[in-house]
Design an enzyme around this catalytic site. Structure first.
Site, PDB file in Angstrom:
ATOM      1  N   ASP A 101     -44.861 -28.066  -3.594  1.00 44.52           N
ATOM      2  CA  ASP A 101     -44.497 -28.180  -2.188  1.00 44.52           C
ATOM      3  C   ASP A 101     -44.018 -26.806  -1.712  1.00 44.52           C
ATOM      4  O   ASP A 101     -43.064 -26.269  -2.265  1.00 44.52           O
ATOM      5  CB  ASP A 101     -43.346 -29.209  -2.093  1.00 44.52           C
ATOM      6  CG  ASP A 101     -43.320 -29.949  -0.777  1.00 44.52           C
ATOM      7  OD1 ASP A 101     -43.517 -29.293   0.250  1.00 44.52           O
ATOM      8  OD2 ASP A 101     -43.071 -31.166  -0.802  1.00 44.52           O
ATOM      9  N   ASP A 205     -44.998 -27.713   4.012  1.00 44.93           N
ATOM     10  CA  ASP A 205     -43.929 -28.364   4.775  1.00 44.93           C
ATOM     11  C   ASP A 205     -43.951 -27.901   6.237  1.00 44.93           C
ATOM     12  O   ASP A 205     -44.156 -26.714   6.505  1.00 44.93           O
ATOM     13  CB  ASP A 205     -42.605 -27.952   4.116  1.00 44.93           C
ATOM     14  CG  ASP A 205     -41.433 -28.755   4.623  1.00 44.93           C
ATOM     15  OD1 ASP A 205     -41.403 -29.959   4.376  1.00 44.93           O
ATOM     16  OD2 ASP A 205     -40.542 -28.155   5.264  1.00 44.93           O
ATOM     17  N   GLU A 272     -48.484 -30.631   6.321  1.00 45.37           N
ATOM     18  CA  GLU A 272     -47.684 -31.592   7.076  1.00 45.37           C
ATOM     19  C   GLU A 272     -47.696 -31.127   8.532  1.00 45.37           C
ATOM     20  O   GLU A 272     -47.038 -30.144   8.890  1.00 45.37           O
ATOM     21  CB  GLU A 272     -46.249 -31.655   6.558  1.00 45.37           C
ATOM     22  CG  GLU A 272     -45.454 -32.762   7.254  1.00 45.37           C
ATOM     23  CD  GLU A 272     -43.940 -32.669   7.053  1.00 45.37           C
ATOM     24  OE1 GLU A 272     -43.290 -33.705   7.112  1.00 45.37           O
ATOM     25  OE2 GLU A 272     -43.418 -31.550   6.864  1.00 45.37           O
ATOM     26  N   HIS A 333     -41.212 -39.232   1.413  1.00 44.36           N
ATOM     27  CA  HIS A 333     -39.757 -39.137   1.233  1.00 44.36           C
ATOM     28  C   HIS A 333     -38.993 -39.051   2.551  1.00 44.36           C
ATOM     29  O   HIS A 333     -37.783 -38.826   2.536  1.00 44.36           O
ATOM     30  CB  HIS A 333     -39.461 -37.921   0.361  1.00 44.36           C
ATOM     31  CG  HIS A 333     -39.930 -36.647   1.025  1.00 44.36           C
ATOM     32  ND1 HIS A 333     -41.258 -36.352   1.195  1.00 44.36           N
ATOM     33  CD2 HIS A 333     -39.241 -35.639   1.584  1.00 44.36           C
ATOM     34  CE1 HIS A 333     -41.364 -35.204   1.831  1.00 44.36           C
ATOM     35  NE2 HIS A 333     -40.153 -34.747   2.083  1.00 44.36           N
ATOM     36  N   ASP A 334     -39.695 -39.182   3.671  1.00 49.31           N
ATOM     37  CA  ASP A 334     -39.038 -39.128   4.979  1.00 49.31           C
ATOM     38  C   ASP A 334     -39.187 -40.444   5.746  1.00 49.31           C
ATOM     39  O   ASP A 334     -38.587 -40.588   6.817  1.00 49.31           O
ATOM     40  CB  ASP A 334     -39.669 -38.044   5.860  1.00 49.31           C
ATOM     41  CG  ASP A 334     -39.546 -36.648   5.267  1.00 49.31           C
ATOM     42  OD1 ASP A 334     -38.524 -36.361   4.616  1.00 49.31           O
ATOM     43  OD2 ASP A 334     -40.486 -35.847   5.458  1.00 49.31           O
TER      44      ASP A 334
HETATM   45  C1  GLC Z   1     -40.403 -31.863   6.127  1.00 47.05           C
HETATM   46  C2  GLC Z   1     -39.965 -32.534   4.851  1.00 47.05           C
HETATM   47  C3  GLC Z   1     -38.572 -33.028   5.024  1.00 47.05           C
HETATM   48  C4  GLC Z   1     -37.675 -31.834   5.285  1.00 47.05           C
HETATM   49  C5  GLC Z   1     -38.169 -31.030   6.476  1.00 47.05           C
HETATM   50  C6  GLC Z   1     -37.525 -29.677   6.548  1.00 47.05           C
HETATM   51  O1  GLC Z   1     -40.535 -32.756   7.175  1.00 47.05           O
HETATM   52  O2  GLC Z   1     -40.874 -33.541   4.507  1.00 47.05           O
HETATM   53  O3  GLC Z   1     -38.113 -33.754   3.925  1.00 47.05           O
HETATM   54  O4  GLC Z   1     -36.363 -32.256   5.497  1.00 47.05           O
HETATM   55  O5  GLC Z   1     -39.541 -30.811   6.441  1.00 47.05           O
HETATM   56  O6  GLC Z   1     -37.984 -28.871   5.513  1.00 47.05           O
END
Ligand code: GLC
Length: 554
Positions: A101, A205, A272, A333-334
């Site tokens: 990641d 990310d 993402e 995980h979110d």
């Molecule tokens: C992304 C991750 C999340 C994190 C955020 C900031 O959305 O999936 O878990 O808190 O970015 O890095």
């Protein structure tokens, strides 16, 4: 001319591990790399092919690893560089792949670069981050109206210089300044470093936030209050200058070129990003020369109905035709745990898994999804998640409402320890886990489901095995099976790769539906999510409520 072979990453099945919660080998209550190593047998037996690990780099862990302070070092609670290399090698030895990641957008505010940057106006690293003077004569107001992804101004004032720095997410995650060539070079060097270590792919990310507009002009007003996966604008503004900047989309291609320097095997990028399908496609490049894949989160909002699912797949097929590939993501995980969306209904969860693993696209399975792990209802004020801390004022009823809409204010809820068995702490740790195990763990766990042919785990294992055997399911084109006699509650498609063909029938209703299709008579039913076992020919087959079957035609 024979077409070029389909790359491995398009055929693969991906499993996301949140290392902190997966398996704790040293008993300190925090999952670690040795823990993951100890579970490779399980993962291989499950049949997933690619493992994506959330960040385990050096970090103050204020956002549990999404706040990196050294991209080249492993956080001690997760292990050592030797453990990391051992993991990469062990995954490869099993013929599997591993994805790391990469948090390119921001660092921790404890990263040496930021400490140096904030130390003085003329620090050589000042320009590694985005600093601006405030408005008003005294600079007491933020430089412009830009809001962070969580609402509220994304500008933070540093008392020592009086200037403001920009953070797309939380204040302790200052955004890097990609308009500074030294930043870009340093981060591309990090990417090359991990690819040279043998990592097979990178998850990127909040990639959509990388470049901010150089004009620093205000974002325009919008009536939208709450952002969503398919529309990231919100908090009453359109993120024109902060999200999906043309320079970010151009950078996707630059990054792709770096990844393409690595061959045998080729590597991949999954971004993402948020927005409608057309916006997301732009990240993949017109000539498929950008990010290999982007997460499509609309799946998480689709209603459980034949009509809604068909519309979703149709949209993905239209927006991501060959050589592009959609992704099928049910949780991460979110987000709320996927079983939550089907009210904890196991048969429905099996049907959704049957869709995810037989439709055209790359599936991403979030750890625990395969055993039906539920959200852990942890009150907001107890949340360790920094997002929970930020929204501590929100009443619990609103938390529940937002959860229903796919938004988690306390992401601890979906990060509970993996449920391995009915022992203390679900078999996750011999110590006290950083988050408590879910109260359902004595019954919902791997050990309880492993040998039960009717379990959700067996359903996943069977589907993954079937997919590995079938070229059509891994890489075939998707054709709709259109039959007027077929109920709209049944989603029916065929996957076709040369002579290898598979038909899929998914009954999204709670009633039995007979299949009158002549076309299915020629095949043999090799999978049913209801019986788990392989059933005889589907001629005259009646789909049970929420049954999904796969028929191989050869
Ligand atoms: C992304 C991750 C999340 C994190 C955020 C900031 O959305 O999936 O878990 O808190 O970015 O890095």
């Amino acid at each position: 001319m024979t077409p070029p072979p389909i790359p491995w990453w398009k055929r693969t099945t991906t499993y996301q591990i949140y290392p902190r919660s997966f398996a704790d080998a040293n008993g300190d209550g925090i999952g670690d790399l040795q823990g993951v190593l100890g579970k490779l047998d399980y993962l291989q037996d499950l049949g997933v092919e690619t493992l994506w690990l959330s960040p385990f780099f050096e970090s103050p862990q204020a956002d549990f690893g999404y706040d990196v302070s050294d991209y080249h070092a492993i956080a001690p609670e997760y292990g050592t560089m030797d453990d990391c290399r051992e993991l990469i090698a062990a995954v490869h030895a099993r013929g599997m792949k591993i994805v790391f990641d990469m948090v390119l957008n921001h660092t921790s505010d404890r990263h040496p670069w930021f400490l140096e940057s904030r130390s003085s106006l003329d620090s050589p690293r000042r320009d590694f981050y985005i600093w601006r003077d405030g408005r008003r004569p005294s600079g007491a107001a933020p430089p412009n109206n830009w809001k962070s992804m969580l609402g509220g101004s994304g500008w933070h004032r540093d008392p020592s210089s009086g200037q403001w720095y920009w953070a797309s997410f939380l204040g302790f995650q200052p955004d890097l300044n990609y308009r500074n060539p030294a930043v870009k070079a340093a981060m591309l060097a990090t990417v090359r470093h991990w690819l040279a270590e043998g990592v097979d792919g990178l998850r990127l990310d909040i990639f959509n936030a990388l470049f901010k507009d150089a004009s620093f002009a205000d974002n325009p007003f919008s009536w939208r209050a709450v952002p969503s996966e398919d529309n990231p604008h919100g908090f009453f503004q359109r993120n024109l200058h902060t999200i999906d900047h043309p320079d970010t989309i151009a950078f996707a291609r630059e990054l792709r070129a770096v990844v393409d320097e690595f061959h045998d095997p080729s590597r991949f990028l999954v971004g993402e990003v948020f927005g409608d399908a057309a916006t997301l496609r732009r990240y993949c490049g017109e000539a498929a020369d950008g990010l290999h894949l982007v997460f499509l989160f609309a799946t998480m909002r689709a209603r459980f109905s034949g009509k809604a699912v068909r519309a979703l797949v149709e949209e993905y097929e239209q927006s991501f035709p060959e050589p592009f590939s959609p992704t099928y993501v049910l949780g991460n995980h979110d987000r709320p745990r996927s079983i939550h969306r089907v009210g904890g209904h196991r048969d429905k969860a099996k049907l959704v898994a049957t869709l995810q693993l037989t439709v055209r696209g790359v599936p991403f399975i979030y750890y625990g999804e395969e055993i039906g792990m539920e959200n852990h209802d942890i009150p907001l004020h107890e949340g360790l998640d920094p997002v929970a801390a930020r929204y501590r004022f929100v009443p619990q009823w609103l938390v529940g409402l937002l959860r229903k809409r796919g938004i988690l204010l306390n992401r601890d809820e979906c990060r509970a320890p993996m449920q391995w068995d009915d022992g203390p702490h679900a078999g996750f740790s011999t110590g006290t886990p950083w988050l408590p195990a879910h109260p359902a763990s004595p019954t919902v766990n791997v050990a309880a489901q492993k040998d039960d042919p009717a379990s959700l785990l067996s359903c996943y294992r069977n589907l993954l095995a079937l997919r590995r055997e079938s070229d059509a399911l891994q890489a075939g084109a998707l054709e709709w099976i259109d039959d007027r006699q077929l109920s709209a509650d049944v989603v029916a498609y065929r996957r076709v790769s040369g002579h290898d063909r598979a038909q899929v029938f998914l009954n999204f209703s709670g009633r039995a539906i007979p299949l009158t299709l002549g076309s299915s008579d020629s095949g043999r039913t090799v999978f049913s999510n209801r019986t788990g076992a392989r059933t005889p020919s589907p001629a005259g087959y009646t789909l049970a409520p929420h049954e999904g079957i796969v028929v191989l035609e050869r």
